[in-house]
Scaffold this motif. Structure first.
Motif, short mmCIF file in Angstrom:
data_model
loop_
_atom_site.label_atom_id
_atom_site.label_comp_id
_atom_site.label_asym_id
_atom_site.label_seq_id
_atom_site.Cartn_x
_atom_site.Cartn_y
_atom_site.Cartn_z
N ASP A 43 0.93 -1.03 -0.07
CA ASP A 43 -0.16 -0.12 0.03
C ASP A 43 0.82 1.21 -0.01
OD1 ASP A 43 -2.25 -1.71 0.16
OD2 ASP A 43 -2.32 -1.81 2.38
N GLY A 44 2.08 1.18 0.10
CA GLY A 44 3.12 2.21 0.57
C GLY A 44 4.35 1.73 0.13
N GLU A 45 5.42 2.45 0.58
CA GLU A 45 6.65 2.03 0.51
C GLU A 45 7.28 0.72 1.73
OE1 GLU A 45 9.35 6.00 -0.28
OE2 GLU A 45 7.45 6.05 1.26
N GLU A 46 8.14 0.27 1.16
CA GLU A 46 8.67 -1.07 2.04
C GLU A 46 10.09 -1.07 2.04
OE1 GLU A 46 8.75 -6.04 2.25
OE2 GLU A 46 7.19 -4.83 0.99
N VAL A 47 10.67 -1.15 3.38
CA VAL A 47 12.01 -1.49 3.44
C VAL A 47 12.15 -2.91 4.06
CG1 VAL A 47 14.19 -0.85 4.57
CG2 VAL A 47 12.46 0.97 3.84
N PHE A 48 12.89 -3.67 3.30
CA PHE A 48 13.02 -5.23 3.56
C PHE A 48 14.49 -5.53 3.63
CE2 PHE A 48 13.69 -9.45 2.05
CZ PHE A 48 12.34 -10.25 2.33
N VAL A 49 15.04 -5.81 5.26
CA VAL A 49 16.45 -6.08 5.62
C VAL A 49 16.41 -7.62 5.91
CG1 VAL A 49 18.04 -5.40 6.91
CG2 VAL A 49 16.29 -3.76 6.48
N GLU A 56 16.10 -14.79 -2.40
CA GLU A 56 16.00 -14.23 -3.64
C GLU A 56 14.74 -13.42 -3.83
OE1 GLU A 56 15.85 -15.57 -8.41
OE2 GLU A 56 15.30 -17.03 -7.11
N MET A 57 15.04 -12.12 -4.27
CA MET A 57 14.14 -11.03 -4.39
C MET A 57 13.57 -10.99 -5.87
SD MET A 57 11.67 -9.17 -2.82
CE MET A 57 12.05 -8.78 -1.24
N SER A 68 17.15 -10.25 -7.63
CA SER A 68 18.29 -10.21 -7.08
C SER A 68 18.54 -11.11 -5.78
CB SER A 68 18.61 -8.87 -6.68
OG SER A 68 19.64 -8.30 -6.10
N VAL A 69 19.78 -11.71 -5.65
CA VAL A 69 19.73 -12.29 -4.27
C VAL A 69 20.30 -11.52 -3.07
CG1 VAL A 69 21.21 -14.23 -3.50
CG2 VAL A 69 20.50 -14.59 -5.85
N LEU A 70 19.80 -11.54 -2.16
CA LEU A 70 19.88 -10.68 -0.91
C LEU A 70 20.57 -11.57 0.11
CD1 LEU A 70 16.67 -8.76 -0.69
CD2 LEU A 70 18.72 -8.21 -1.98
N ARG A 71 21.58 -11.17 0.61
CA ARG A 71 22.35 -11.80 1.58
C ARG A 71 22.08 -10.98 3.08
NH1 ARG A 71 24.33 -13.55 -2.78
NH2 ARG A 71 25.10 -15.44 -3.17
N THR A 72 22.75 -11.96 3.96
CA THR A 72 22.53 -11.02 5.46
C THR A 72 23.23 -9.25 5.31
OG1 THR A 72 23.00 -13.14 6.62
CG2 THR A 72 23.33 -11.25 7.77
N GLY A 73 22.39 -8.70 5.88
CA GLY A 73 22.79 -7.22 5.92
C GLY A 73 22.28 -6.41 4.56
N ASP A 74 21.81 -7.02 3.60
CA ASP A 74 21.38 -6.58 2.41
C ASP A 74 20.05 -5.94 2.38
OD1 ASP A 74 23.59 -7.06 0.99
OD2 ASP A 74 22.56 -8.96 -0.20
N ILE A 75 19.63 -4.75 2.07
CA ILE A 75 18.43 -4.00 2.03
C ILE A 75 17.79 -4.07 0.71
CG2 ILE A 75 17.15 -1.92 2.63
CD1 ILE A 75 19.64 -1.50 4.68
N VAL A 96 11.07 -5.95 8.24
CA VAL A 96 10.22 -5.37 7.34
C VAL A 96 9.58 -4.06 8.02
CG1 VAL A 96 7.99 -5.36 5.82
CG2 VAL A 96 9.73 -7.32 6.20
N VAL A 97 9.84 -2.78 7.43
CA VAL A 97 9.30 -1.63 7.82
C VAL A 97 8.39 -1.16 6.41
CG1 VAL A 97 9.72 0.83 8.39
CG2 VAL A 97 11.56 -0.95 9.04
N GLU A 98 6.94 -0.95 7.10
CA GLU A 98 6.02 -0.46 6.00
C GLU A 98 4.63 0.05 6.69
OE1 GLU A 98 4.90 -4.36 4.11
OE2 GLU A 98 4.28 -5.01 6.20
N SER A 99 3.91 0.56 6.03
CA SER A 99 2.79 1.16 6.62
C SER A 99 1.92 -0.03 7.12
CB SER A 99 1.86 1.66 5.26
OG SER A 99 2.40 2.82 4.80
N GLU A 100 1.51 0.50 8.35
CA GLU A 100 0.38 -0.40 9.11
C GLU A 100 -0.62 -1.00 7.97
OE1 GLU A 100 -2.12 -0.53 13.20
OE2 GLU A 100 -1.64 1.38 12.20
N GLY A 101 -1.03 -2.38 8.16
CA GLY A 101 -1.84 -3.23 7.46
C GLY A 101 -1.49 -3.10 6.08
N SER A 102 -0.36 -3.09 5.62
CA SER A 102 -0.05 -3.42 4.44
C SER A 102 0.17 -4.79 4.04
CB SER A 102 1.40 -2.63 3.91
OG SER A 102 1.57 -2.85 2.50
N VAL A 103 0.15 -5.17 2.80
CA VAL A 103 0.09 -6.79 2.47
C VAL A 103 1.55 -7.40 2.91
CG1 VAL A 103 -0.19 -8.53 0.78
CG2 VAL A 103 -1.29 -6.20 0.28
#
Length: 103
Positions: A43-49, A56-57, A68-75, A96-103
């Motif tokens: 529903d908005g932006e997302e930060v995925f750490v 694999e994202m 892209s393959v994400l490893r420990t520490g990747d964002i 995961v940092v995102e808007s409340e109630g986001s998918v």
């Protein structure tokens, strides 16, 4: 005050989460998974750490699927409208940092 040992966190189900904070409608959650999620647009932006493991994202840019393959520490930052899906390789712990109630 709370100290969270993220490497020790495990859920009974894939993508189970520990709610850490809700700051004015922006949530921070710790997820454990060993299974892929589903294609979605937040529903908005997302930060995925990636805190532990390998993920694999897959995402679409201009309708073209990429990964892209994400490893420990990747964002991974998903801007508004970014269609994406996470595929862990084995167990992974993700913040995961995102808007409340986001998918």
């Amino acid at each position: 005050m709370e100290i969270i040992r993220s490497k020790e966190f495990k859920s009974e189900r894939a993508w189970g989460a520990k709610d850490i904070a809700n700051m004015n409608g922006i949530t921070t959650r710790l997820h454990w998974t060993d299974q892929p999620y589903k294609w979605h647009v937040n529903d908005g932006e997302e930060v995925f750490v990636v805190l532990d493991g390998v993920v694999e994202m897959l995402f679409k840019e201009n309708g073209i699927e990429q990964s892209s393959v994400l490893r420990t520490g990747d964002i991974f930052y998903a801007s508004i409208g970014t269609e994406h899906v996470a595929h862990p390789r084995g167990e992974a712990r993700i913040l995961v940092v995102e808007s409340e109630g986001s998918v």
